[in-house]
Every structure is written in structure tokens, then in C-alpha cells.
Enzyme design. Structure first.
Site, PDB file in Angstrom:
ATOM      1  N   CYS A 130      -4.994   7.292  20.103  1.00 17.50           N
ATOM      2  CA  CYS A 130      -4.387   8.049  21.178  1.00 17.50           C
ATOM      3  C   CYS A 130      -4.448   7.387  22.537  1.00 17.50           C
ATOM      4  O   CYS A 130      -3.887   7.899  23.478  1.00 17.50           O
ATOM      5  CB  CYS A 130      -5.069   9.404  21.232  1.00 17.50           C
ATOM      6  SG  CYS A 130      -6.842   9.301  21.081  1.00 17.50           S
TER       7      CYS A 130
HETATM    8  C1  LIG Z   1      -8.949   9.714  17.193  1.00 14.43           C
HETATM    9  S1  LIG Z   1      -9.824   8.730  16.085  1.00 14.43           S
HETATM   10  C2  LIG Z   1      -9.549   9.569  14.560  1.00 14.43           C
HETATM   11  C3  LIG Z   1     -10.464  10.690  14.300  1.00 14.43           C
HETATM   12  C4  LIG Z   1     -10.418  11.219  12.908  1.00 14.43           C
HETATM   13  N1  LIG Z   1      -9.139  11.754  12.530  1.00 14.43           N
HETATM   14  C5  LIG Z   1     -11.496  12.273  12.706  1.00 14.43           C
HETATM   15  O1  LIG Z   1     -11.187  13.443  12.563  1.00 14.43           O
HETATM   16  O2  LIG Z   1     -12.677  11.912  12.713  1.00 14.43           O
HETATM   17  C6  LIG Z   1      -8.782   7.326  15.873  1.00 14.43           C
HETATM   18  C7  LIG Z   1      -9.442   6.228  15.064  1.00 14.43           C
HETATM   19  O3  LIG Z   1      -8.452   5.248  14.750  1.00 14.43           O
HETATM   20  C8  LIG Z   1      -9.116   4.002  14.670  1.00 14.43           C
HETATM   21  N2  LIG Z   1      -8.081   2.955  14.761  1.00 14.43           N
HETATM   22  C9  LIG Z   1      -7.425   2.546  15.865  1.00 14.43           C
HETATM   23  N3  LIG Z   1      -6.505   1.621  15.542  1.00 14.43           N
HETATM   24  C10 LIG Z   1      -6.583   1.441  14.225  1.00 14.43           C
HETATM   25  C11 LIG Z   1      -5.893   0.619  13.307  1.00 14.43           C
HETATM   26  N4  LIG Z   1      -4.931  -0.184  13.720  1.00 14.43           N
HETATM   27  N5  LIG Z   1      -6.229   0.687  12.005  1.00 14.43           N
HETATM   28  C12 LIG Z   1      -7.211   1.518  11.581  1.00 14.43           C
HETATM   29  N6  LIG Z   1      -7.911   2.316  12.406  1.00 14.43           N
HETATM   30  C13 LIG Z   1      -7.596   2.287  13.702  1.00 14.43           C
HETATM   31  C14 LIG Z   1     -10.073   4.035  15.840  1.00 14.43           C
HETATM   32  O4  LIG Z   1     -11.120   3.095  15.652  1.00 14.43           O
HETATM   33  C15 LIG Z   1     -10.540   5.491  15.802  1.00 14.43           C
HETATM   34  O5  LIG Z   1     -11.732   5.618  15.075  1.00 14.43           O
END
Ligand SMILES: C[S@@+](CC[C@H](N)C(=O)[O-])C[C@H]1O[C@@H](n2cnc3c(N)ncnc32)[C@H](O)[C@@H]1O
Length: 512
Positions: A130
Site C-alpha cells: 500500500c
Molecule cells: C499490508 S501487508 C499484508 C498484510 C497481510 N494481508 C496480513 O493480513 O497480514 C503487505 C505485505 O506485502 C509484502 N510485499 C510487498 N511487495 C511484495 C512483493 N513484490 N512480493 C511479495 N510480497 C510483497 C510486504 O512485505 C508486506 O508484508
């Protein structure tokens, strides 16, 4: 494996998938997390630990798991325990550490294909990151380098989510994001409109209806996608966009989607307040930071710092309401009983009222984990003492004009845009849901001051996790900063469970 398969992308520490996995019928899980993908190695470590926890038969978690979260054995020892060994491989096949958009598509697809094992009806969940949509992030990034902002690939990470929809046609998808997603623009047009169009027609020959979990039927206003967690029994005011995508053929087989659409909306619940989930945890004192004044941490010095804070308030009597002053005096007297600063594990009887107790508590832990306070500078302790005493008496966190002059930092512009004072000091109120727990909690605790003035401190990781509705047996890997960061990133698992109930109802209505 007989639960409905779930694939979780951008899984973070696993809040969203925990909610889905928590739905059980007898000893079986209604949903089974087959693959979750996260790029951050520490969040992934948390995710794989929870995958291991869930891979044990429901209600039969081996003692070694609890020994690990209490800090008695290492992760290596846990994973080589004879009772645990048979489950380890599966947990790593489920929780994958990879960067979507960077790692080879064929590798990601093969994990998902293996995970689905031929299932045609399954659920995709997750939230593309985000930062690029978040309002704060946006103005900061645009200000620094508008061109770079426009070409930031994080605007388009949802395309990775979309690609999986296109490739594997889930029956249903659940996509979470920050509210800024609704208003963020790219090249002069709203990103959200483009995302919505893409999700409705992902290009695989299927159409998807995109519904809200809070407003029944067809959606005319994008704000209808916003879920206000506090309305649904979460002790936290957290407002997030959550989209509910339903493949057209599934939607057509559920006449209630048209006739009784309210069946597929969240039901309002009575308010749950911070005190409902924070009371009952062992009270703690904060630590004293010696960063500026050289006072080493000890019970006596912490006490001295609080007494000094009280003296400041007594000296500025005219600027402090009498009952706030009396509350602070009482708090400093009572603070003598708080000797512990906590730790990875504290042995203790943990109590809580039902129905929350059934969700949060696990007697096998024998106490509470990740309940350790941070260090605060003496000047901040003075502010905490005032602010929490004020909040206790006035039932609101103090405004800038409520602070006695002597407690305001004199070296900085109070309205400086990057660190406005009021955005830095906020007491969480006992009788209300907390403010949103965001990953910034990892930077400092000023915005998350504990409601009890005699403890004079910010929230611990466990308290933040409680406000996020993580069960007490959920363990966060990494150092404390990394733990806070993960907690702040997650979807509240209890909210996710309520969403999962709706998804289940829909799939059952479709005869699956
Ligand atoms: C807002 S958090 C998600 C939270 C999750 N849905 C939960 O309920 O715990 C977004 C996550 O996406 C991961 N992220 C960001 N870019 C990414 C990518 N290209 N591939 C995989 N994970 C990614 C970040 O490290 C972060 O942990």
C-alpha cells in the site's frame, strides 16, 4: 486435504489467512491455506511458523511449539523435534518467501498449481502493498520526485494479483488495501477505476462481480468498499478497502446475491473497547532510556523520573486541571507496584471475558509472550504521565493546547509538517476502540500510549497484537521493531474470520 483451498498473496505476517484458517467444523478446517507468498524474510518466518502451528491436527499442538514461543528452545530445535518433523516440510511448501513481480512467474505458478492440486473452486486473498496508495506516502513521494512517483512500480503490483486471477480463475477473491487506493491517481486518472475494470474483466474469459462486505448489492460509491473495523467487534478503529470478487458463474448460481444480498454482508457487532483486550495482561513499567540524560534504567530511577514529571505538573498547577493532577499523583504512588518491564515470556494467569477469551486465550502458553516495554526518555515519561492522566479523567487524548508549556518540546516547530506534536503523542482510551495500529508503531510508541497512567509507557507488541485481534498463541519473529512492523501491517484476523464466514456462506449457497 478437504478444506476449500486458499492462496494468499502479499501475505505479511498472515493476519488475513489466519482468519480464513480459523474457521473450523468439528476437527476440520473449512478453508485450507495452500500457499502464502511474502517477500520479507522476517514476516515470512512468522508466516511459516504459523503454517506449522496450523498443520498440526486442530487442538493438538505439540508442547515444543509452546516451548519455542516461550523462548526455551530455538526454531531449529523446534523443527527437529520428532513430533514436529513430519509437519515441517508442509509448512514451508505453504509459506513461500518470494517477491511477486520479480521472482520467475513459472516458479510462482508451479507453487500455486501444486497447492491447488487440480481444485477448480478456490479462494484468492491478499493485499498488494500500500505504500504508493497511502495518503502520507503519496504526498511524500510526489514531493520528492514526481516523475519517480508516476513510474513507481508499486502502483502496479496489483497486476501480480490480477495475473494470478487471470491464470487460475479463483471462484472468489478478497483484496485488501488502504483507503488511499480509492483516490490515488496515475497520469491524471483514478487508479482505482482501472483496478476495478481489470478485476471485473481479468482477460481469462471470466467476468467477476466486485461487491462490498458492508453494503449489500451493487455498489455505486467506491466508499462503500470501506470496512470500519470497529463496527464489527474489532477493538480498533481501522478503515480499509476490502473488495469481494465473485466469478460470474458462481454468482449466477446464488439467487440470494440478488434477492437477499444482506446475507453476504458483515453484521454490525457491539463495540469492543481497548480495555476489553488490554485488561488482564500483566501490568508493566516502561524502561528508562539513558540516551540523553545518562540515567540508567532501574525501578528507582524510573520512579524518580515519574516523580520529577509530577513536580513539573505541580509547579504548573494552574495549567493542569485539578483532577488530572490528582490522577497523576495517584498514578505515581501506585507506580511503585510495577517493577517488571516484561519479556519474551511472562508466566502468569491471563484472564479475559467471553466471548473474547475463546478467541484470544490458550492455556498451554502458561502466560503471555512478547510483552516487554520499550525505553522512554525522561522528558517523554513526563508527557506520558500527563497525557495518560488527562485521558483517564477527560476521556480524550489531550490536544496541543491542553499540554502545560513546560512539557512541550522547545526545540522544534510544533506544527512542523513532518512531525506535528499532536500526531506524535496520543493516548489510547480505555473505553473506546484504539486508533489504527499502523506499522509506524515500530518507530516509536508516542502515538500508542497505554491508557493506565501508573504504567507510564507505550504499548507492547502483545498489546498491539491484541488490538489487532491476533490470538495470544500467534508469535511474531524478528526483533521487537520487526514484530511491531508486522503487527501494524496485518488485517485483523478476527475481521478476516468474519469475512471468511461470508465467503463460506456464498460458496455453500453455490453448492460447493
Ligand atoms: C499490508 S501487508 C499484508 C498484510 C497481510 N494481508 C496480513 O493480513 O497480514 C503487505 C505485505 O506485502 C509484502 N510485499 C510487498 N511487495 C511484495 C512483493 N513484490 N512480493 C511479495 N510480497 C510483497 C510486504 O512485505 C508486506 O508484508
Amino acid at each position: 486435504m478437504n478444506g476449500i483451498p486458499v492462496i494468499d498473496l502479499f501475505a505479511g505476517p498472515g493476519g488475513l489467512c489466519e482468519g480464513f484458517a480459523s474457521l473450523t467444523k468439528g476437527e476440520s478446517r473449512c478453508f485450507e491455506i495452500r500457499v502464502s507468498i511474502e517477500k520479507d524474510p522476517i514476516a515470512h518466518k512468522t508466516l511459516s511458523l504459523r503454517a506449522l502451528f496450523r498443520s498440526f491436527p486442530v487442538g493438538k499442538v505439540p508442547a515444543a511449539y509452546y516451548q519455542y514461543i516461550r523462548g526455551e528452545i530455538s526454531r531449529e530445535q523446534l523443527e527437529s523435534d520428532p513430533v514436529v518433523i513430519p509437519y515441517v516440510k508442509k509448512s514451508y511448501a505453504e509459506a513461500r518467501c518470494a517477491e511477486l513481480g520479480k521472482n520467475d512467474h513459472s516458479e510462482i505458478d508451479s507453487w500455486i498449481r501444486d497447492g491447488l492440486a487440480g481444485a477448480k473452486e478456490w479462494v484468492l486473498i491478499g493485499g498488494p502493498p500500500c505504500q504508493a496508495y497511502s495518503i502520507v506516502g503519496r504526498s511524500r513521494m510526489r514531493g520528492n520526485n514526481p516523475k519517480e512517483f508516476e513510474s513507481d512500480k508499486r502502483h502496479f503490483l496489483y497486476k501480480e494479483y490480477l495475473r494470478i486471477i487471470k491464470e487460475f480463475s479463483p471462484s472468489v477473491f478478497v483484496m485488501e488495501n488502504v483507503k488511499g487506493m480509492l483516490t490515488s491517481q496515475h497520469s491524471g486518472s483514478l487508479i482505482f477505476n482501472r483496478i476495478l475494470e481489470d478485476l471485473q474483466l481479468p482477460g481469462n474469459g471470466h467476468e467477476y462481480l466486485v461487491r462490498s462486505f458492508v453494503v449489500p448489492g451493487e455498489i455505486s460509491d467506491p466508499d462503500d468498499f470501506v470496512i470500519k473495523s470497529e463496527n464489527f467487534g474489532i477493538p480498533q478503529s481501522r478503515h480499509r478497502v476490502i473488495l469481494f470478487g465473485i466469478r460470474a458463474d458462481i454468482a449466477e448460481s446464488v439467487p440470494d446475491l440478488v434477492n437477499r444480498p444482506e446475507r453476504f454482508s458483515l453484521e454490525q457487532s457491539p463495540l469492543v473497547c481497548a480495555r476489553d483486550v488490554l485488561d488482564g495482561l500483566p501490568p508493566l513499567r516502561s524502561k528508562l532510556s539513558n540516551r540523553y540524560d545518562g540515567m540508567t534504567d532501574s525501578v528507582a530511577n524510573w520512579q524518580k523520573a515519574l516523580t520529577n514529571g509530577l513536580k513539573v505538573l505541580e509547579k504548573k498547577k494552574s495549567a493542569v486541571p485539578l483532577r488530572v493532577l490528582e490522577r497523576a499523583q495517584w498514578a505515581v504512588t501506585k507506580s511503585w507496584i510495577h517493577k517488571s518491564t516484561g519479556g519474551q515470556f511472562i508466566q502468569s494467569d491471563i484472564s479475559m471475558n467471553e466471548p473474547l477469551a475463546s478467541w484470544y486465550l490458550d492455556p498451554e502458553i502458561g502466560g503471555v509472550t512478547l510483552h516487554e516495554t520499550r525505553s522512554h526518555m525522561e522528558s517523554d515519561l513526563h508527557r506520558y504521565l500527563f497525557a495518560s492522566s488527562f485521558a483517564r479523567e477527560e476521556k480524550r487524548s489531550p490536544r496541543l493546547s491542553d499540554f502545560p508549556q513546560a512539557l512541550l518540546p522547545n526545540h522544534q516547530n510544533l506544527n512542523n509538517e513532518s512531525t506535528p506534536f499532536l500526531d506524535r503523542f496520543r493516548v489510547q482510551l480505555r473505553n473506546q476502540p484504539s486508533t489504527t495500529i499502523v506499522s509506524h508503531i515500530s518507530k516509536d510508541g508516542h502515538y500508542y500510549i497505554h491508557p493506565e497512567p501508573s504504567q507510564c509507557r507505550s504499548l507492547t507488541v502483545r498489546e498491539a497484537a491484541r488490538l489487532q485481534t491476533f490470538p495470544d498463541n500467534y508469535f511474531f519473529e524478528g526483533n521487537r521493531t520487526q514484530q511491531y512492523h508486522q503487527v501494524g501491517n496485518a488485517v485483523p484476523p478476527l475481521l478476516a474470520r468474519k469475512i471468511a464466514e461470508i465467503v463460506l456462506r456464498l460458496l455453500q449457497s453455490a453448492g460447493l
